[in-house]
Design a protein around this motif. Structure first.
Motif, mmCIF file in Angstrom:
data_model
loop_
_atom_site.group_PDB
_atom_site.id
_atom_site.type_symbol
_atom_site.label_atom_id
_atom_site.label_comp_id
_atom_site.label_asym_id
_atom_site.label_seq_id
_atom_site.Cartn_x
_atom_site.Cartn_y
_atom_site.Cartn_z
ATOM 1 N N GLN A 126 0.812 -1.217 0.000
ATOM 2 C CA GLN A 126 0.000 0.000 0.000
ATOM 3 C C GLN A 126 0.846 1.269 0.000
ATOM 4 N N MET A 127 2.117 1.152 0.381
ATOM 5 C CA MET A 127 2.959 2.349 0.469
ATOM 6 C C MET A 127 3.172 2.996 -0.892
ATOM 7 N N LYS A 128 3.099 2.197 -1.965
ATOM 8 C CA LYS A 128 3.416 2.707 -3.291
ATOM 9 C C LYS A 128 2.338 3.649 -3.816
ATOM 10 N N ASP A 129 1.129 3.124 -4.003
ATOM 11 C CA ASP A 129 0.076 3.909 -4.647
ATOM 12 C C ASP A 129 -0.788 4.693 -3.663
ATOM 13 N N GLU A 130 -0.894 4.219 -2.427
ATOM 14 C CA GLU A 130 -1.757 4.893 -1.463
ATOM 15 C C GLU A 130 -1.034 5.984 -0.677
ATOM 16 N N ILE A 131 0.266 5.840 -0.500
ATOM 17 C CA ILE A 131 1.005 6.809 0.327
ATOM 18 C C ILE A 131 1.952 7.644 -0.521
ATOM 19 N N LEU A 132 2.970 7.004 -1.086
ATOM 20 C CA LEU A 132 4.002 7.756 -1.794
ATOM 21 C C LEU A 132 3.443 8.468 -3.021
ATOM 22 N N CYS A 133 2.548 7.814 -3.740
ATOM 23 C CA CYS A 133 1.975 8.436 -4.931
ATOM 24 C C CYS A 133 1.180 9.692 -4.565
ATOM 25 N N ASN A 134 0.442 9.631 -3.463
ATOM 26 C CA ASN A 134 -0.315 10.811 -3.028
ATOM 27 C C ASN A 134 0.613 11.930 -2.576
ATOM 28 N N PHE A 135 1.705 11.574 -1.897
ATOM 29 C CA PHE A 135 2.702 12.590 -1.515
ATOM 30 C C PHE A 135 3.265 13.268 -2.762
ATOM 31 N N GLU A 191 11.796 30.119 -3.792
ATOM 32 C CA GLU A 191 10.394 30.190 -4.174
ATOM 33 C C GLU A 191 9.703 28.845 -3.995
ATOM 34 N N LYS A 192 10.345 27.772 -4.403
ATOM 35 C CA LYS A 192 9.776 26.436 -4.320
ATOM 36 C C LYS A 192 10.816 25.468 -3.788
ATOM 37 N N LEU A 193 10.323 24.360 -3.229
ATOM 38 C CA LEU A 193 11.212 23.306 -2.768
ATOM 39 C C LEU A 193 11.583 22.458 -3.975
ATOM 40 N N ARG A 194 12.705 22.785 -4.591
ATOM 41 C CA ARG A 194 13.097 22.152 -5.844
ATOM 42 C C ARG A 194 13.509 20.714 -5.622
ATOM 43 N N MET A 195 13.050 19.845 -6.503
ATOM 44 C CA MET A 195 13.316 18.420 -6.381
ATOM 45 C C MET A 195 14.768 18.113 -6.721
ATOM 46 N N THR A 196 15.383 17.256 -5.913
ATOM 47 C CA THR A 196 16.752 16.799 -6.130
ATOM 48 C C THR A 196 16.804 15.288 -5.902
ATOM 49 N N MET A 197 17.912 14.681 -6.238
ATOM 50 C CA MET A 197 18.054 13.247 -6.029
ATOM 51 C C MET A 197 17.999 12.872 -4.543
ATOM 52 N N PRO A 198 18.675 13.577 -3.625
ATOM 53 C CA PRO A 198 18.506 13.236 -2.203
ATOM 54 C C PRO A 198 17.064 13.345 -1.724
ATOM 55 N N MET A 199 16.287 14.235 -2.354
ATOM 56 C CA MET A 199 14.895 14.368 -1.943
ATOM 57 C C MET A 199 14.055 13.157 -2.316
ATOM 58 N N THR A 200 14.480 12.376 -3.302
ATOM 59 C CA THR A 200 13.761 11.135 -3.590
ATOM 60 C C THR A 200 13.823 10.191 -2.391
ATOM 61 N N LEU A 201 14.971 10.164 -1.715
ATOM 62 C CA LEU A 201 15.097 9.350 -0.504
ATOM 63 C C LEU A 201 14.298 9.953 0.640
ATOM 64 N N SER A 202 14.177 11.292 0.665
ATOM 65 C CA SER A 202 13.338 11.946 1.669
ATOM 66 C C SER A 202 11.882 11.545 1.479
ATOM 67 N N PHE A 203 11.434 11.470 0.228
ATOM 68 C CA PHE A 203 10.078 11.006 -0.057
ATOM 69 C C PHE A 203 9.882 9.577 0.443
ATOM 70 N N CYS A 204 10.841 8.714 0.153
ATOM 71 C CA CYS A 204 10.734 7.315 0.571
ATOM 72 C C CYS A 204 10.707 7.193 2.092
ATOM 73 N N TYR A 205 11.578 7.938 2.771
ATOM 74 C CA TYR A 205 11.609 7.863 4.229
ATOM 75 C C TYR A 205 10.325 8.428 4.832
ATOM 76 N N MET A 206 9.792 9.476 4.233
ATOM 77 C CA MET A 206 8.539 10.051 4.720
ATOM 78 C C MET A 206 7.396 9.045 4.594
ATOM 79 N N ALA A 207 7.373 8.317 3.475
ATOM 80 C CA ALA A 207 6.338 7.292 3.298
ATOM 81 C C ALA A 207 6.547 6.126 4.262
ATOM 82 N N LEU A 208 7.794 5.726 4.475
ATOM 83 C CA LEU A 208 8.080 4.657 5.438
ATOM 84 C C LEU A 208 7.652 5.056 6.839
ATOM 85 N N LEU A 209 7.886 6.306 7.201
ATOM 86 C CA LEU A 209 7.513 6.796 8.518
ATOM 87 C C LEU A 209 5.994 6.855 8.667
ATOM 88 N N TRP A 210 5.301 7.180 7.583
ATOM 89 C CA TRP A 210 3.841 7.271 7.645
ATOM 90 C C TRP A 210 3.219 5.891 7.903
#
Length: 580
Positions: free
Chosen positions: A99-108, A199-218
């Motif tokens: 469920q982490m893929k489409d229900e959590i990370l995808c929504n983030f 102006e915006k939180l620009r996406m970077t490669m380390p931020m992809t891991l931040s997304f993954c960790y945020m979903a894991l924490l959720w």
């Protein structure tokens, strides 16, 4: 519905020569026999659709169908979506809930695209390329009556990752990229690097891991941030050279390499801080509670790290007492509340390691003197001990663990030194030197193969399966190298029905904490200023967590000030009176 839409399309498939067409969600024709997707799209005739319904087709011509070099137009956010897709699929292979893929990370991810105004939103008036290039005018974008009201992004579960984007915006970006000398495979590569970071939180490669960790924490998965980054370094989660998995038509070159090509290991602090910035940027609600039964609770993590550090099981009772005493096991302290500046950002793995270090200081002092005296006393008791488990000897534990730690650290350093940062897929920063790069790459591969045959080098073995434990100790070994079942009776005494340490003294790492917001640390750590035993314990846990010892030292200082708060206040008041 697909049969009606495709009945007028009678061309044979270029791969299997069949005439069996279907329509993708992006409106492209694909072969149902071999799943080949063509560049041909269906023209939308009826634009009436129900509000909030999903768009199933797009108008023809939103993107150029094909570039002269055989590639297609693609956007930076599409590239990052493919990276996230590969990473979350790797996490699923490691046992993370589906469920982490489409229900959590995808929504983030969708929320991020909307907040950063890259998709799912109306493009604000005046947001054009005029600020970047004086040759374009904003009136062209604003006056387009057929401009889509929102951008749509495919689900992370879909394979193509195709992003139908704002047609007027795409044309504006294309004109700017064509008018400049900067070379880029993506449509908005040069524009992406020129964006204002504030102006915006620009996406970077380390931020992809931040997304993954945020979903894991959720979803409260039993994977800490240090484990996530270790799996990245070991190659179990795509990160370095992940762009090799991009579709062949997504040409990556020029400025795109600055965005997707990384030549350094991910840093704990950067990924951690970006995760908190992301959670606040997305206006996420309070995360699910971290309770005592959760893996990220200090009591659970302390048990894990005590086993991995080869320390006695009885120490877990002391870590639980410390956690309860200073309140760091409370739900409100552990649970993430995005945007709440009054709460401290909890590093669950570092916090648990710091609790163990504080307990070792409480019992053994770690001043390069008292722990050795206790060790000699335990050694004498073990010689005459015929009943029960052996007494814990700090000196013997130090020798056993230090040997294993030195071996594993040397192995890790050698693997990092031998790591080949160059990817198998050739990269080129300019279209002019593409042929030279390809020839040079082919020459290098041929030379490597020839030298490999001459030297008789063996092919690299497959990487081992990932494990939560880097150091393993078995009680079945008869060499006495496992200390899990050893007793602490030799260093404890009973007072008023409670077991307490024989030594009443304790030394603080620092009397006054620094301002973490100003200098980045609660306390400054220099190895020469602290006992070697204390440094060895920090080094052990810094290896297990793959972070600098100074970060564990910060948490140790924080715990000490919570534990001895009353005594510190009295001491500070006494010193102020003496100064007067």
């Amino acid at each position: 519905m697909d049969e009606e839409d495709t009945r007028d399309f009678n061309e044979r498939c270029a791969q299997c020569s069949e005439v069996n067409w279907g329509l993708t969600d992006g409106g492209r024709f694909y072969c149902r026999s071999c799943h080949n997707v063509t560049e041909r799209t269906r023209e939308v005739v009826n634009t009436d659709f129900i509000t909030n319904s999903r768009v199933q087709s797009i108008s023809k011509g939103l993107k150029k169908q094909e570039k002269t070099d055989g590639g297609c137009e693609w956007y930076i956010c599409e590239g990052f979506q493919l990276v996230l897709k590969k990473q979350v699929e790797a996490l699923e292979a490691l046992g993370v809930c589906p469920q982490m893929k489409d229900e959590i990370l995808c929504n983030f991810w969708r929320c991020y695209l909307q907040k950063s105004k890259q998709a799912y939103c109306k493009r604000p008036a005046g947001e054009t390329i005029k600020s970047l290039s004086g040759c374009e005018s904003s009136t062209d974008v604003d006056s387009d009556p057929e401009r889509p009201s929102f951008l749509r992004l495919l689900s992370l579960s879909e394979s193509e990752g195709d992003l139908p984007t704002d047609c007027s915006f795409a044309s504006s970006v294309s004109k700017v990229s064509e008018s400049t000398s900067v070379y880029s495979g993506s449509v908005d590569g040069s524009l992406y690097l020129m964006k204002n970071q504030k102006e915006k939180l620009r996406m970077t490669m380390p931020m992809t891991l931040s997304f993954c960790y945020m979903a894991l924490l959720w979803v409260r998965e039993p994977i800490t941030l240090s484990e996530l980054l270790r799996f990245v370094v070991e190659g179990h989660i795509p990160y370095l050279n992940v762009f090799q998995h991009f579709p062949e038509k997504m040409k990556l070159c020029g400025l795109d390499l600055k965005i997707f090509c990384v030549e350094s290991w991910p840093v704990y602090e950067e990924v951690f801080n970006k995760m908190h910035e992301l959670a606040a940027f997305l206006d996420l609600p309070r995360f699910p509670d971290i309770t005592e039964s959760c893996f990220l609770h200090p009591d659970m993590l302390c048990m894990k790290y005590l086993m991995e550090a080869n320390l006695p099981d009885e120490l877990h009772n002391w870590t639980r007492r410390v956690v309860k005493k200073i309140g760091i096991g409370e739900v409100d302290f552990l649970t993430l509340m995005p945007g709440n500046k009054s709460t401290r950002k909890v590093k669950y793995d570092v916090l648990a390691a710091a609790v163990i270090v504080v307990v070792l200081k409480l019992l053994f002092l770690l001043d390069d003197n008292y722990e050795w005296i206790l060790s000699e006393f335990a050694e004498e008791r073990n010689k005459n001990n015929t009943e029960g488990g052996p007494y814990f000897e700090f000196k013997k534990w130090y020798e056993v663990v230090k040997h294993s730690l030195d071996v594993e650290q040397k192995k890790l350093d050698e693997e990092k030194a031998k790591y080949l940062w160059r990817c198998e897929k050739p990269l080129f920063y300019s279209i002019k030197n593409k042929s030279k790069v390809l020839k040079r790459r082919q020459m290098v591969v041929n030379l490597q193969n020839q030298f490999g045959k001459l030297s008789g080098s063996v092919q690299h073995a497959e990487k081992p399966n990932p494990s939560s434990f880097q150091l393993s100790w078995s009680e079945e070994n008869r060499d006495g190298s496992c200390f899990h079942g050893h007793s602490l009776k030799g260093i404890l005494q009973e007072k008023r029905g409670l077991l307490t340490a024989m030594n009443p003294d304790y030394w603080l790492c620092t009397v006054k904490l620094c301002n973490e917001k100003l200098c980045g640390h609660l306390a400054h750590y220099r190895e020469v200023e602290f006992p070697q035993s204390y440094h060895f314990v920090l080094r052990l846990f810094s290896f297990l967590l793959r972070i600098q010892p100074s970060y564990i030292h910060d948490e140790v200082c924080m715990i000490e000030h919570k534990l001895f708060n009353k005594k510190l206040c009295k001491k500070l008041k006494y010193n102020s009176v003496l100064r007067k």
